[in-house]
Motif scaffolding. Structure first.
Motif, PDB file in Angstrom:
ATOM      1  N   ALA A 193       0.939  -1.158   0.081  1.00  0.00           N
ATOM      2  CA  ALA A 193      -0.029   0.016  -0.100  1.00  0.00           C
ATOM      3  C   ALA A 193       0.774   1.160  -0.037  1.00  0.00           C
ATOM      4  O   ALA A 193       0.508   2.320  -0.672  1.00  0.00           O
ATOM      5  CB  ALA A 193      -1.026  -0.177   1.103  1.00  0.00           C
TER       6      ALA A 193
ATOM      7  N   PHE B 154       2.222   1.700  -3.392  1.00  0.00           N
ATOM      8  CA  PHE B 154       1.390   1.987  -4.338  1.00  0.00           C
ATOM      9  C   PHE B 154       0.891   3.789  -4.098  1.00  0.00           C
ATOM     10  O   PHE B 154       1.002   4.509  -5.299  1.00  0.00           O
ATOM     11  CB  PHE B 154       0.011   1.519  -3.892  1.00  0.00           C
ATOM     12  CG  PHE B 154      -1.148   1.780  -4.866  1.00  0.00           C
ATOM     13  CD1 PHE B 154      -1.304   0.948  -6.185  1.00  0.00           C
ATOM     14  CD2 PHE B 154      -2.148   2.361  -4.290  1.00  0.00           C
ATOM     15  CE1 PHE B 154      -2.560   1.497  -7.034  1.00  0.00           C
ATOM     16  CE2 PHE B 154      -3.609   2.608  -5.040  1.00  0.00           C
ATOM     17  CZ  PHE B 154      -3.577   2.271  -6.407  1.00  0.00           C
ATOM     18  N   MET B 155       0.829   4.107  -3.024  1.00  0.00           N
ATOM     19  CA  MET B 155       0.474   5.496  -2.802  1.00  0.00           C
ATOM     20  C   MET B 155       1.537   6.412  -3.198  1.00  0.00           C
ATOM     21  O   MET B 155       1.571   7.498  -3.588  1.00  0.00           O
ATOM     22  CB  MET B 155       0.044   5.967  -1.293  1.00  0.00           C
ATOM     23  CG  MET B 155      -1.292   5.331  -0.970  1.00  0.00           C
ATOM     24  SD  MET B 155      -2.615   5.959  -2.204  1.00  0.00           S
ATOM     25  CE  MET B 155      -2.694   7.551  -1.669  1.00  0.00           C
TER      26      MET B 155
ATOM     27  N   TYR C  52      -8.301   4.490  -3.314  1.00  0.00           N
ATOM     28  CA  TYR C  52      -7.420   3.641  -4.363  1.00  0.00           C
ATOM     29  C   TYR C  52      -8.276   3.603  -5.406  1.00  0.00           C
ATOM     30  O   TYR C  52      -7.572   3.960  -6.470  1.00  0.00           O
ATOM     31  CB  TYR C  52      -7.227   2.562  -3.506  1.00  0.00           C
ATOM     32  CG  TYR C  52      -6.301   2.320  -2.413  1.00  0.00           C
ATOM     33  CD1 TYR C  52      -5.637   3.385  -2.022  1.00  0.00           C
ATOM     34  CD2 TYR C  52      -6.224   1.248  -1.704  1.00  0.00           C
ATOM     35  CE1 TYR C  52      -4.679   3.293  -0.926  1.00  0.00           C
ATOM     36  CE2 TYR C  52      -5.618   0.998  -0.598  1.00  0.00           C
ATOM     37  CZ  TYR C  52      -4.654   2.086  -0.037  1.00  0.00           C
ATOM     38  OH  TYR C  52      -3.987   1.831   0.934  1.00  0.00           O
TER      39      TYR C  52
ATOM     40  N   HIS D  77      -8.567   7.325  -6.988  1.00  0.00           N
ATOM     41  CA  HIS D  77      -7.663   7.786  -8.142  1.00  0.00           C
ATOM     42  C   HIS D  77      -7.353   7.122  -9.197  1.00  0.00           C
ATOM     43  O   HIS D  77      -6.997   7.828 -10.342  1.00  0.00           O
ATOM     44  CB  HIS D  77      -6.494   7.550  -6.933  1.00  0.00           C
ATOM     45  CG  HIS D  77      -5.292   8.511  -7.501  1.00  0.00           C
ATOM     46  ND1 HIS D  77      -4.677   9.551  -6.695  1.00  0.00           N
ATOM     47  CD2 HIS D  77      -4.628   8.635  -8.592  1.00  0.00           C
ATOM     48  CE1 HIS D  77      -3.691  10.024  -7.578  1.00  0.00           C
ATOM     49  NE2 HIS D  77      -3.590   9.391  -8.648  1.00  0.00           N
TER      50      HIS D  77
ATOM     51  N   CYS E 167      -4.053  -1.988  -7.330  1.00  0.00           N
ATOM     52  CA  CYS E 167      -5.432  -1.509  -6.505  1.00  0.00           C
ATOM     53  C   CYS E 167      -6.205  -2.692  -6.144  1.00  0.00           C
ATOM     54  O   CYS E 167      -6.798  -2.816  -5.088  1.00  0.00           O
ATOM     55  CB  CYS E 167      -6.310  -0.373  -7.394  1.00  0.00           C
ATOM     56  SG  CYS E 167      -7.651   0.087  -6.631  1.00  0.00           S
TER      57      CYS E 167
END
Length: 380
Positions: A106, A109-110, A211, A214, A258
């Motif tokens: 996570a 990913f961000m 998630y 976006h 995601c």
């Protein structure tokens, strides 16, 4: 002009930055940056940073839920008063464990959403549109978290106005608390434990929705850039088309990432929330409004938040499907027929890739979208 400064890059994720900070305080988001910046910290501080999440949730989240299930299993005559919130707590613990399991994934990913040059916004129009969409999601976050907090305020406030010694949500205690001496110990522990679990739950829900939100925005951005090709001369349009195809490949990869982050949590949420809503409906029918209007209002608020807990991920996942499916139309509307045969051939090949729109699956069982929410609502 592309984004350049780190401060501008960081604003891409808007309210999600606040959510990540809140999750960090709640022990649900990695504290890697804090560890890296404190290389000269004492061993005790490093240990506390590493095990903070367990020190916070073990005595509150997990212990509190265990005590609620002991109460539910030993007092079947009040099972309808306990089970709906006990099952909610089970779902929250499942989300907590999943966040701990996937925390590195996570975080990366961000970080990519925030700082990747490939995802940079190109001009003022794109940045203004992006900020507008981020403000929309910020309003959703405020409403949803405010709704969750409102349930707590109503439930605990209504209990204080009742005659006698009652708790908003029953749980087992090893001592007698129906007296002035011990009641506030039981009440105080429940306020702390339930506040932690409620805030953690709604914040995790919102970051999962972000998630999806976006990724859906990125597909919309691709569509906007495809539509803008009609304003360009062919050499520049071909160059921009190549950039768009590269962006699309990256967004497809982000979609898969995601899905790996939200698949299991959304499955748990939809299944458990639908069952809990049935229990809530049963209890609302059996409650006398005149006897305890505060608890009745708290139950209505709780059912409303649960409904949103199912609707929001379905809505944002549905936006991914809609925006990705609309890309073919965007290509058609880009005046592609005015380009040379070689350019049209490239665009036709790209449209072949667009025949299968992106989807989000819940645990590989079903596609997440508004049709799922409609079916769940019909069953309830």
């Amino acid at each position: 002009m592309r984004e350049t400064s780190a401060s501008v890059l960081g604003t891409r994720i808007g309210i999600a930055r606040v959510l990540m900070r809140l999750l960090q305080i709640l022990g649900l988001w990695p504290m890697w940056q804090a560890r890296q910046q404190s290389s000269t910290s004492t061993r005790c501080r490093i240990w506390l940073t590493r095990y903070y999440r367990y020190l916070l949730h073990a005595p509150l989240t997990f212990t509190y839920n265990t005590l609620m299930w002991i109460e539910a299993l030993t007092r079947w005559e009040r099972a309808d008063h306990i089970l709906y919130i006990s099952i909610t707590e089970v779902g929250m613990m499942a989300l907590t464990l999943n966040f701990w399991r996937l925390d590195k994934r996570a975080w990366h990913f961000m970080h990519e959403l925030s700082y990747s040059d490939r995802l940079a916004l190109r001009n003022k129009a794109e940045r203004q549109w992006w900020r507008k969409q981020q403000r929309f999601f910020a309003r959703v976050v405020v409403c949803y978290i405010g709704g969750g907090a409102g349930v707590l305020v109503t439930a605990f406030g209504a209990t204080l106005h009742m005659s006698g010694y009652y708790l908003p949500y029953d749980y087992w205690l090893p001592f007698e608390w129906h007296n002035a001496q011990n009641y506030w110990y039981a009440y105080g522990y429940e306020v702390i434990a339930m506040s932690l679990t409620c805030i953690s739950n709604v914040t995790m829900d919102m970051i999962l929705c972000y998630y999806l939100f976006h990724v859906a925005l990125l597909y919309k951005l691709i569509g906007m850039r495809l539509m803008a090709l009609q304003q360009l001369h062919e050499p520049l349009a071909v160059q921009q088309l190549m950039n768009i195809i590269e962006l699309h490949k990256r967004v497809k990869r982000l979609t898969a990432q995601c899905e790996s982050l939200v698949s299991v949590p959304i499955l748990v949420q939809i299944v458990l929330s639908a069952f809990i809503l049935c229990l809530c409906a049963y209890r609302l029918q059996s409650m006398q409004i005149s006897e305890n209007p505060g608890q009745f209002l708290a139950m209505l608020q709780f059912a409303s938040v649960l409904t949103l807990q199912i609707f929001l991920p379905c809505y944002f996942a549905n936006e991914i499907t809609i925006n990705s499916d609309a890309l073919t139309t965007c290509v058609y509307n880009s005046s592609w027929e005015e380009f040379s045969p070689s350019t049209r051939k490239q665009m036709n090949l790209y449209m072949e890739l667009l025949k299968r729109p992106a989807h989000i699956k819940a645990g590989n069982f079903f596609l997440v979208g508004l049709p799922v929410f409609t079916k769940v609502a019909a069953m309830i």
